[in-house]
Design a protein around this motif. Structure first.
Motif, PDB file in Angstrom:
ATOM      1  N   GLY A  87       0.802  -1.217   0.000  1.00 52.31           N
ATOM      2  CA  GLY A  87       0.000   0.000   0.000  1.00 52.31           C
ATOM      3  C   GLY A  87       0.834   1.265   0.000  1.00 52.31           C
ATOM      4  N   PHE A  88       1.939   1.251   0.735  1.00 50.44           N
ATOM      5  CA  PHE A  88       2.691   2.489   0.925  1.00 50.44           C
ATOM      6  C   PHE A  88       3.928   2.657   0.036  1.00 50.44           C
ATOM      7  CE2 PHE A  88       0.174   2.770   4.850  1.00 50.44           C
ATOM      8  CZ  PHE A  88      -0.216   4.092   4.760  1.00 50.44           C
ATOM      9  N   ALA A  89       4.474   1.553  -0.465  1.00 52.13           N
ATOM     10  CA  ALA A  89       5.747   1.631  -1.202  1.00 52.13           C
ATOM     11  C   ALA A  89       5.768   2.704  -2.296  1.00 52.13           C
ATOM     12  CB  ALA A  89       6.108   0.269  -1.771  1.00 52.13           C
ATOM     13  N   PRO A  90       4.687   2.836  -3.089  1.00 49.49           N
ATOM     14  CA  PRO A  90       4.755   3.824  -4.185  1.00 49.49           C
ATOM     15  C   PRO A  90       4.901   5.263  -3.694  1.00 49.49           C
ATOM     16  CG  PRO A  90       2.868   2.334  -4.443  1.00 49.49           C
ATOM     17  CD  PRO A  90       3.414   2.115  -3.084  1.00 49.49           C
ATOM     18  N   GLU A  91       4.615   5.509  -2.417  1.00 45.43           N
ATOM     19  CA  GLU A  91       4.620   6.883  -1.903  1.00 45.43           C
ATOM     20  C   GLU A  91       5.836   7.203  -1.041  1.00 45.43           C
ATOM     21  OE1 GLU A  91       1.013   7.419   0.255  1.00 45.43           O
ATOM     22  OE2 GLU A  91      -0.272   7.134  -1.491  1.00 45.43           O
ATOM     23  N   VAL A  92       6.754   6.247  -0.913  1.00 43.31           N
ATOM     24  CA  VAL A  92       7.827   6.438   0.060  1.00 43.31           C
ATOM     25  C   VAL A  92       8.996   7.235  -0.514  1.00 43.31           C
ATOM     26  CG1 VAL A  92       9.605   5.210   1.399  1.00 43.31           C
ATOM     27  CG2 VAL A  92       7.239   4.418   1.428  1.00 43.31           C
ATOM     28  N   ALA A  93       9.582   8.089   0.362  1.00 37.25           N
ATOM     29  CA  ALA A  93      10.844   8.780   0.041  1.00 37.25           C
ATOM     30  C   ALA A  93      11.960   8.037   0.775  1.00 37.25           C
ATOM     31  CB  ALA A  93      10.782  10.230   0.491  1.00 37.25           C
ATOM     32  N   ARG A 107      18.702   1.142   3.029  1.00 38.55           N
ATOM     33  CA  ARG A 107      17.932   2.363   2.787  1.00 38.55           C
ATOM     34  C   ARG A 107      17.002   2.639   3.966  1.00 38.55           C
ATOM     35  NH1 ARG A 107      15.003   2.624  -2.911  1.00 38.55           N
ATOM     36  NH2 ARG A 107      13.849   0.828  -2.102  1.00 38.55           N
ATOM     37  N   LEU A 108      16.737   3.904   4.200  1.00 40.86           N
ATOM     38  CA  LEU A 108      15.810   4.296   5.260  1.00 40.86           C
ATOM     39  C   LEU A 108      14.606   4.990   4.636  1.00 40.86           C
ATOM     40  CD1 LEU A 108      18.378   5.863   7.769  1.00 40.86           C
ATOM     41  CD2 LEU A 108      17.312   3.601   7.934  1.00 40.86           C
ATOM     42  N   ALA A 109      13.410   4.507   4.972  1.00 39.35           N
ATOM     43  CA  ALA A 109      12.188   5.177   4.521  1.00 39.35           C
ATOM     44  C   ALA A 109      11.910   6.352   5.439  1.00 39.35           C
ATOM     45  CB  ALA A 109      11.019   4.201   4.570  1.00 39.35           C
ATOM     46  N   ILE A 110      11.495   7.488   4.876  1.00 37.12           N
ATOM     47  CA  ILE A 110      10.938   8.554   5.706  1.00 37.12           C
ATOM     48  C   ILE A 110       9.525   8.077   6.054  1.00 37.12           C
ATOM     49  CG2 ILE A 110      10.357  10.993   5.855  1.00 37.12           C
ATOM     50  CD1 ILE A 110      13.170  10.835   5.070  1.00 37.12           C
ATOM     51  N   ARG A 111       9.178   8.068   7.339  1.00 39.67           N
ATOM     52  CA  ARG A 111       7.890   7.465   7.730  1.00 39.67           C
ATOM     53  C   ARG A 111       6.713   8.057   6.941  1.00 39.67           C
ATOM     54  NH1 ARG A 111       8.722  10.321  13.361  1.00 39.67           N
ATOM     55  NH2 ARG A 111       8.560  12.448  12.590  1.00 39.67           N
ATOM     56  N   PRO A 112       5.924   7.166   6.308  1.00 37.59           N
ATOM     57  CA  PRO A 112       4.648   7.619   5.753  1.00 37.59           C
ATOM     58  C   PRO A 112       3.563   7.426   6.821  1.00 37.59           C
ATOM     59  CG  PRO A 112       5.187   5.441   4.906  1.00 37.59           C
ATOM     60  CD  PRO A 112       6.249   5.791   5.901  1.00 37.59           C
ATOM     61  N   ALA A 142      21.759  13.899   5.740  1.00 40.76           N
ATOM     62  CA  ALA A 142      21.140  12.703   5.175  1.00 40.76           C
ATOM     63  C   ALA A 142      20.418  13.127   3.900  1.00 40.76           C
ATOM     64  CB  ALA A 142      20.155  12.103   6.173  1.00 40.76           C
ATOM     65  N   TRP A 143      20.597  12.337   2.839  1.00 45.21           N
ATOM     66  CA  TRP A 143      20.067  12.717   1.521  1.00 45.21           C
ATOM     67  C   TRP A 143      18.981  11.766   1.047  1.00 45.21           C
ATOM     68  CZ3 TRP A 143      21.452  17.306  -0.394  1.00 45.21           C
ATOM     69  CH2 TRP A 143      22.677  17.862   0.012  1.00 45.21           C
ATOM     70  N   VAL A 144      17.869  12.345   0.598  1.00 41.12           N
ATOM     71  CA  VAL A 144      16.834  11.573  -0.084  1.00 41.12           C
ATOM     72  C   VAL A 144      17.170  11.610  -1.572  1.00 41.12           C
ATOM     73  CG1 VAL A 144      14.393  11.454  -0.710  1.00 41.12           C
ATOM     74  CG2 VAL A 144      15.059  12.081   1.629  1.00 41.12           C
ATOM     75  N   THR A 145      17.286  10.430  -2.151  1.00 42.12           N
ATOM     76  CA  THR A 145      17.643  10.352  -3.580  1.00 42.12           C
ATOM     77  C   THR A 145      16.523   9.740  -4.416  1.00 42.12           C
ATOM     78  OG1 THR A 145      18.640   8.193  -3.209  1.00 42.12           O
ATOM     79  CG2 THR A 145      20.113  10.102  -3.098  1.00 42.12           C
ATOM     80  N   HIS A 146      15.664   8.955  -3.766  1.00 41.64           N
ATOM     81  CA  HIS A 146      14.580   8.283  -4.477  1.00 41.64           C
ATOM     82  C   HIS A 146      13.263   8.554  -3.767  1.00 41.64           C
ATOM     83  CE1 HIS A 146      18.130   6.176  -5.897  1.00 41.64           C
ATOM     84  NE2 HIS A 146      17.408   5.660  -6.894  1.00 41.64           N
ATOM     85  N   ALA A 147      12.212   8.740  -4.539  1.00 40.14           N
ATOM     86  CA  ALA A 147      10.893   8.923  -3.934  1.00 40.14           C
ATOM     87  C   ALA A 147       9.822   8.644  -4.962  1.00 40.14           C
ATOM     88  CB  ALA A 147      10.749  10.346  -3.387  1.00 40.14           C
ATOM     89  N   GLY A 148       8.667   8.162  -4.466  1.00 44.46           N
ATOM     90  CA  GLY A 148       7.566   7.876  -5.379  1.00 44.46           C
ATOM     91  C   GLY A 148       7.965   6.874  -6.456  1.00 44.46           C
ATOM     92  N   GLY A 149       8.902   5.985  -6.112  1.00 39.26           N
ATOM     93  CA  GLY A 149       9.297   4.937  -7.040  1.00 39.26           C
ATOM     94  C   GLY A 149      10.289   5.375  -8.106  1.00 39.26           C
ATOM     95  N   LYS A 150      10.799   6.600  -7.984  1.00 39.37           N
ATOM     96  CA  LYS A 150      11.741   7.105  -9.005  1.00 39.37           C
ATOM     97  C   LYS A 150      12.977   7.725  -8.366  1.00 39.37           C
ATOM     98  CE  LYS A 150       8.300   8.489 -12.433  1.00 39.37           C
ATOM     99  NZ  LYS A 150       7.520   9.651 -12.850  1.00 39.37           N
ATOM    100  N   LYS A 151      14.033   7.827  -9.185  1.00 38.90           N
ATOM    101  CA  LYS A 151      15.207   8.579  -8.751  1.00 38.90           C
ATOM    102  C   LYS A 151      14.879  10.063  -8.923  1.00 38.90           C
ATOM    103  CE  LYS A 151      20.236   8.427  -9.275  1.00 38.90           C
ATOM    104  NZ  LYS A 151      20.738   9.771  -9.503  1.00 38.90           N
ATOM    105  N   LEU A 152      15.201  10.871  -7.924  1.00 39.84           N
ATOM    106  CA  LEU A 152      14.899  12.302  -8.014  1.00 39.84           C
ATOM    107  C   LEU A 152      15.896  13.012  -8.925  1.00 39.84           C
ATOM    108  CD1 LEU A 152      14.204  13.046  -4.239  1.00 39.84           C
ATOM    109  CD2 LEU A 152      12.522  12.676  -6.054  1.00 39.84           C
ATOM    110  N   GLU A 153      15.440  14.047  -9.577  1.00 37.06           N
ATOM    111  CA  GLU A 153      16.359  14.818 -10.420  1.00 37.06           C
ATOM    112  C   GLU A 153      17.374  15.564  -9.574  1.00 37.06           C
ATOM    113  OE1 GLU A 153      14.371  17.269 -13.281  1.00 37.06           O
ATOM    114  OE2 GLU A 153      13.032  15.620 -13.860  1.00 37.06           O
TER     115      GLU A 153
END
Lengths: 472, 472
Positions: free
Chosen positions: A83-89, A102-107, B89-100
């Protein structure tokens, strides 16, 4: 001054403009994240204060758990991750290095909560465990709107664990009723409280309940949810307790939350073509005093008079707008836009006759009030506004909720305008999907009216009635 | 029950044990992040409540800005990125994609704040702008300790902008004095307030001021900082205003903050070998009532008596420990560990003689109090404890602060024990580095005593006196 788009012309545009023009929030350059400005944050603080008190009355204590959730925890509960994977950063690098995991930012915090609870709980004496956290969460959204749907938002998430399913069910209901009471009493909004369909439940939950409100465009907004999580999370994260007979058991968890989205609901449930209308019990400024003067002699007299007036205003949040670069008319416009419940006008004539003019934001009613009646009149009027807003919203919900048993008729009507429909539903997900595909409306919650009938779609026997509406 | 390591044996171990045994916080499996448990979070809530009020009294309004900072913003201010980059700490991927573009999790919010302020400010009428945010921040730390140094922590960060440097300097001082007052009045801790050396200033600031407290092991803990940021940030982010003459000017920003680290200071400034000692004004539980009974008949009498007692306790946070699985002795131990300022014992003899026994946590003093004097006595005793804790900490700071003008003597002493030294310093960073290399002590803040003398290191003329200490 730019003019607000009327609601009837473009409700969505009206909403975006109100948020900006009332100075509640602003867009940020960070995709989908908003900036909550002082006036908007003061609203959130008032919501937090009132709700936090109610949460504590349920015997819940506040805690704070990490923002980060290791990918391995997050993946443990299959339905949840799906349910949540597509929305995770994801954080992949930190401290100048690539992370091993990898660490998920809590959704949402279920996975890290249960990992922690497994260490805290060993005996039935440790239950019920009831905690809550006020925190930021991140869900990567494609289409965002200020307050309603943002990549990062603020919320509270309650998490409890119980020895029995019955006790957990009761907690789910207690949290839901707490939300209903809060939304009624403070936000002056009526809600439908009930259970969601399986398709609309929280990822990983046994069942989800929610409170749904009607917006002025006839659409529904989910104001809060309360979930019974069954035992899946607890089993996955190995949370166990020894019961009174020394036998190992799995506890029954619940979780429930409301977010800054609520502010979007507040705006759309009450606002009008002049801007926001805030219920007095949640308004950061309850009264704005507008002094009106032509020359310094007048101003000085009015200043003295206002000093006498404000001595009476010990129990209300008021602001005096002394800005001498703006006309009274401009001030009326600005404070109406910001939804301040009551305006108090004080001009030379009022000073002379020891009176003030009060003007209600909700209905525009204007009244002369004698000096010695100001305190009582203001208190009474604020109460009236609070009650009236709830009454109007309740009636609006009632008048826009219709029973249907003919699907073609319903389809025709809902394609013409937005409203809530109460219909029989057999419980089959196929019928639910058909409604959504045909009309864009979804099942919001079920109704407590559980009389028998025939499913509006398939005509099969149905034991449940549900509310349908197009939703935000 | 496990026994607490004495402070004299291993202060650091004592600290870690107290945090866990008093149920303030716990380690998480997420590297360097802590779990703040209900008792610890209640402390933070009390700190927030009192400090938020003081912040608002300075005319500052709360806001909320995004957790994420785009790498391009973050890199704009060269000195800033140099200081913080290793901890990000860096977020590089989100919403199933690599961020620009990579997103930094905020280690502090200056860059995103100034980017926003550039849009909010155009005229001198928009100044001063004063905002604050209560938020979580992330700094990737190698060696972490609960509360004192954690990867994620909670804090408030105030950000203001002014038309002149003088006004900004005043704001820096106002914020610093607000911290000093709060720490004195609520946490009952004395502090040294002053300016930091260039080496210790905030990355990108013009100068940094701070408040430093002494811990029971003689080490220093920075309790809060307040920075004058000069105009670099504002220029970098193109924040400008038109002054009264219509000329374009750059405003003068400040920022200031305190964090959950403060709780670490609270623990180490007052605690003893029996655990925490909490000042009454910040304690989540101010009084614990321990009923003592042998049989049900006694228990029932005591219950009635305690009901009469608690009717008097309208202004204090109290808890009655009715747990019948624990002995009174165990309860004494547990609530002493948790630092509850005052214990009230109520046994059969007390019930009969209409009295209670009160026991102070800070000095162990025991006193019999007659029923009709309970309310007054408790109020007075809590005040006494609050005042006494500050007095003891102030004296400890005074007694452990020594003047030195001979460097060899200082080196010898500081290698034997921890204390604060007041010395002349010429201002040369080389002398500062020598002190640090030789002794592990650093310049904490300067002293308002600015009499002339000779630098303790190089013997050159010095116009500044500074406090040296080993620090957390």
């Amino acid at each position: 001054m730019s003019k607000l788009t009327p609601q009837s012309k473009d409700f969505s545009k009206w909403y975006n403009e109100v948020v900006l023009m009332a100075d509640l929030a602003d867009y940020s350059d960070v995709k989908g994240c908003m900036i909550i400005k002082p006036y908007g944050y003061a609203l959130w603080e008032n919501i937090q204060k009132a709700l936090d008190e109610k949460i504590k009355q349920l015997g819940v204590e506040n805690v704070y758990l990490p923002l980060f959730i290791p990918e391995s925890y997050f993946k443990k509960e299959a339905e949840h991750i799906e349910g949540f994977a597509p929305e995770v950063a994801w954080v992949t690098h930190a401290g100048g290095k690539k992370l091993e995991e990898r660490l998920a930012i809590r959704p949402t915090s279920e996975t890290i909560m249960y990992h922690t609870f497994a260490k805290w709980i060993s005996s039935y004496r440790d239950l019920p465990l009831k905690v809550n956290q006020w925190a930021n969460v991140v869900r990567w959204e494609m289409r965002t709107r200020l307050f309603l749907r943002t990549t990062e938002f603020l919320w509270q998430e309650g998490h409890t664990l119980h020895t029995t399913k019955a006790e957990a069910d009761q907690m789910v209901l207690d949290a839901l009723m707490m939300y209903k009471d809060f939304i009624n009493d403070y936000l002056a909004i009526q809600v439908l409280a009930g259970q969601k369909s399986a398709a609309e439940k929280f990822a990983g939950a046994l069942y989800t309940t929610g409170v749904e409100a009607i917006m002025k465009d006839g659409k529904a907004l989910q104001m809060g949810t309360s979930h019974s999580l069954g035992q899946a999370f607890a089993k996955t994260f190995d949370v166990k307790f020894l019961d009174q007979d020394g036998k190992e058991q799995t506890p029954w968890p619940t979780s429930w939350g409301v977010s800054t989205r609520m502010i979007g609901g507040l705006i759309m449930a009450h606002g009008d073509d002049r801007g926001l209308i805030l219920p007095p019990k949640i308004a950061p400024i309850q009264i704005v005093i507008i002094p009106i003067w032509k020359d310094m002699a007048e101003k000085s007299k009015i200043e003295k008079y206002i000093n006498q007036i404000t001595k009476q205003l010990t129990d209300v949040e008021f602001k005096i707008d002394w800005d001498d670069t703006k006309s009274p008319g401009w001030k009326f416009y600005q404070w109406e836009m910001k939804g301040v419940p009551l305006r108090v006008e004080v001009g030379p004539k009022d000073e002379k006759e020891k009176q003030v003019i009060i003007v209600r934001r909700d209905n525009g009613e204007k009244e002369k009030v004698q000096f010695n009646r100001i305190k009582d009149k203001i208190a009474k009027t604020l109460d009236d506004i609070q009650a009236s807003l709830l009454k109007i919203n309740s009636e609006f919900l009632e008048n826009n909720t219709k029973n249907y048993n003919n699907y073609d008729k319903y389809k025709k009507d809902i394609n013409e305008k937005n409203f809530f429909a109460l219909v029989h539903w057999c419980g089959d997900p196929k019928c639910e999907i058909k409604i959504k595909n045909d009309t864009k409306a979804t099942i919001r919650v079920d109704s407590s009216k559980k009389k028998k009938g025939k499913c509006i779609i398939c005509g099969q026997e149905a034991n449940t009635m549900v509310y349908l509406a197009k939703a935000y």
